[in-house]
Scaffold this motif. Sequence first.
Motif, PDB file in Angstrom:
ATOM      1  N   ILE A   1       0.837  -1.200   0.000  1.00  0.00           N
ATOM      2  CA  ILE A   1       0.000   0.000   0.000  1.00  0.00           C
ATOM      3  C   ILE A   1       0.872   1.250   0.000  1.00  0.00           C
ATOM      4  N   ASP A   2       0.294   2.332  -0.438  1.00  0.00           N
ATOM      5  CA  ASP A   2       0.920   3.634  -0.310  1.00  0.00           C
ATOM      6  C   ASP A   2       0.848   4.016   1.162  1.00  0.00           C
ATOM      7  N   SER A   3       1.898   4.576   1.709  1.00  0.00           N
ATOM      8  CA  SER A   3       1.897   4.861   3.148  1.00  0.00           C
ATOM      9  C   SER A   3       0.855   5.910   3.535  1.00  0.00           C
ATOM     10  N   LEU A   4       0.408   6.712   2.595  1.00  0.00           N
ATOM     11  CA  LEU A   4      -0.665   7.664   2.908  1.00  0.00           C
ATOM     12  C   LEU A   4      -1.986   6.950   3.184  1.00  0.00           C
ATOM     13  N   GLU A   5      -2.096   5.711   2.740  1.00  0.00           N
ATOM     14  CA  GLU A   5      -3.291   4.906   2.985  1.00  0.00           C
ATOM     15  C   GLU A   5      -3.164   4.048   4.241  1.00  0.00           C
ATOM     16  N   MET A   6      -2.012   4.108   4.908  1.00  0.00           N
ATOM     17  CA  MET A   6      -1.769   3.271   6.075  1.00  0.00           C
ATOM     18  C   MET A   6      -2.600   3.735   7.262  1.00  0.00           C
ATOM     19  N   LYS A   7      -3.266   2.766   7.869  1.00  0.00           N
ATOM     20  CA  LYS A   7      -4.115   3.019   9.027  1.00  0.00           C
ATOM     21  C   LYS A   7      -3.511   2.348  10.262  1.00  0.00           C
ATOM     22  N   GLU A   8      -4.114   2.620  11.400  1.00  0.00           N
ATOM     23  CA  GLU A   8      -3.641   2.018  12.645  1.00  0.00           C
ATOM     24  C   GLU A   8      -3.605   0.494  12.544  1.00  0.00           C
ATOM     25  N   SER A   9      -4.597  -0.098  11.886  1.00  0.00           N
ATOM     26  CA  SER A   9      -4.645  -1.562  11.764  1.00  0.00           C
ATOM     27  C   SER A   9      -3.442  -2.097  10.990  1.00  0.00           C
ATOM     28  N   HIS A  10      -2.961  -1.345  10.008  1.00  0.00           N
ATOM     29  CA  HIS A  10      -1.767  -1.762   9.267  1.00  0.00           C
ATOM     30  C   HIS A  10      -0.546  -1.729  10.179  1.00  0.00           C
ATOM     31  N   ARG A  11      -0.449  -0.677  10.993  1.00  0.00           N
ATOM     32  CA  ARG A  11       0.693  -0.569  11.912  1.00  0.00           C
ATOM     33  C   ARG A  11       0.647  -1.674  12.971  1.00  0.00           C
ATOM     34  N   VAL A  12      -0.553  -2.029  13.424  1.00  0.00           N
ATOM     35  CA  VAL A  12      -0.691  -3.144  14.371  1.00  0.00           C
ATOM     36  C   VAL A  12      -0.153  -4.418  13.734  1.00  0.00           C
ATOM     37  N   ARG A  13      -0.464  -4.624  12.470  1.00  0.00           N
ATOM     38  CA  ARG A  13       0.017  -5.817  11.758  1.00  0.00           C
ATOM     39  C   ARG A  13       1.548  -5.809  11.647  1.00  0.00           C
ATOM     40  N   ILE A  14       2.125  -4.642  11.374  1.00  0.00           N
ATOM     41  CA  ILE A  14       3.579  -4.535  11.277  1.00  0.00           C
ATOM     42  C   ILE A  14       4.227  -4.825  12.630  1.00  0.00           C
ATOM     43  N   VAL A  15       3.695  -4.232  13.687  1.00  0.00           N
ATOM     44  CA  VAL A  15       4.222  -4.472  15.037  1.00  0.00           C
ATOM     45  C   VAL A  15       4.153  -5.956  15.372  1.00  0.00           C
ATOM     46  N   GLN A  16       3.017  -6.575  15.094  1.00  0.00           N
ATOM     47  CA  GLN A  16       2.851  -7.995  15.417  1.00  0.00           C
ATOM     48  C   GLN A  16       3.821  -8.863  14.622  1.00  0.00           C
ATOM     49  N   ALA A  17       4.016  -8.549  13.359  1.00  0.00           N
ATOM     50  CA  ALA A  17       4.958  -9.321  12.542  1.00  0.00           C
ATOM     51  C   ALA A  17       6.375  -9.203  13.095  1.00  0.00           C
ATOM     52  N   CYS A  18       6.756  -8.007  13.506  1.00  0.00           N
ATOM     53  CA  CYS A  18       8.089  -7.808  14.093  1.00  0.00           C
ATOM     54  C   CYS A  18       8.212  -8.543  15.419  1.00  0.00           C
ATOM     55  N   ARG A  19       7.157  -8.492  16.210  1.00  0.00           N
ATOM     56  CA  ARG A  19       7.155  -9.177  17.508  1.00  0.00           C
ATOM     57  C   ARG A  19       7.273 -10.687  17.305  1.00  0.00           C
ATOM     58  N   ASP A  20       6.554 -11.227  16.319  1.00  0.00           N
ATOM     59  CA  ASP A  20       6.540 -12.670  16.069  1.00  0.00           C
ATOM     60  C   ASP A  20       7.807 -13.186  15.380  1.00  0.00           C
ATOM     61  N   ALA A  21       8.550 -12.307  14.736  1.00  0.00           N
ATOM     62  CA  ALA A  21       9.754 -12.733  14.010  1.00  0.00           C
ATOM     63  C   ALA A  21      10.798 -13.278  14.983  1.00  0.00           C
TER      64      ALA A  21
END
Length: 168
Positions: free
Chosen positions: A51-71
């Motif tokens: 996605i374009d970062s201008l379209e990024m919502k809180e839910s996208h950031r939650v997904r990024i945080v979770q992916a980093c946490r799970d890595a």
Amino acid sequence: MSVRVFVTGGTFDKEYDELTGTLHFNATHLTEMLQRGRCMIDVSVEVLMMIDSLEMKESHRVRIVQACRDAVETQIVITHGTDTMVDTAQVLAEQLPGKTIVLTGAMVPYAFGSSDGLFNLGSALSFVQTLPPGVYIAMNGRYFTADNVIKNRNVGVFEEQTGPGELR
């Protein structure tokens, strides 16, 4: 030691549609970029979103945080659009101590051939292996901590924040 790369989209992976004159996403260029750059480190690439970062919502950031946490990896690079990269970096810094995370992007799409993306990716991969745990942004051969960086939209570069209240 392995490095995880999470793809989120941004200009990095945009392509030009000659028929409509617009930019769009097809697939990530990361594997090609790593091969072209002759990357010799163990890298695992995972596409989280395109996605374009201008379209990024809180839910996208939650997904990024979770992916980093799970890595399982403690060294993570995230490709991200430059418009809201600082916002995502700050969220990650608040929620993920103990890992070295470097966000990077491009001002010009890789597919254009004159992109800064390949250089920025190489820089991010180097920085993630050498910096202590924390969250950073790597652009144009420099790195910045998540709490001390702004995108200077007037000149199109990232800089250290010089005073309180600066617009991002």
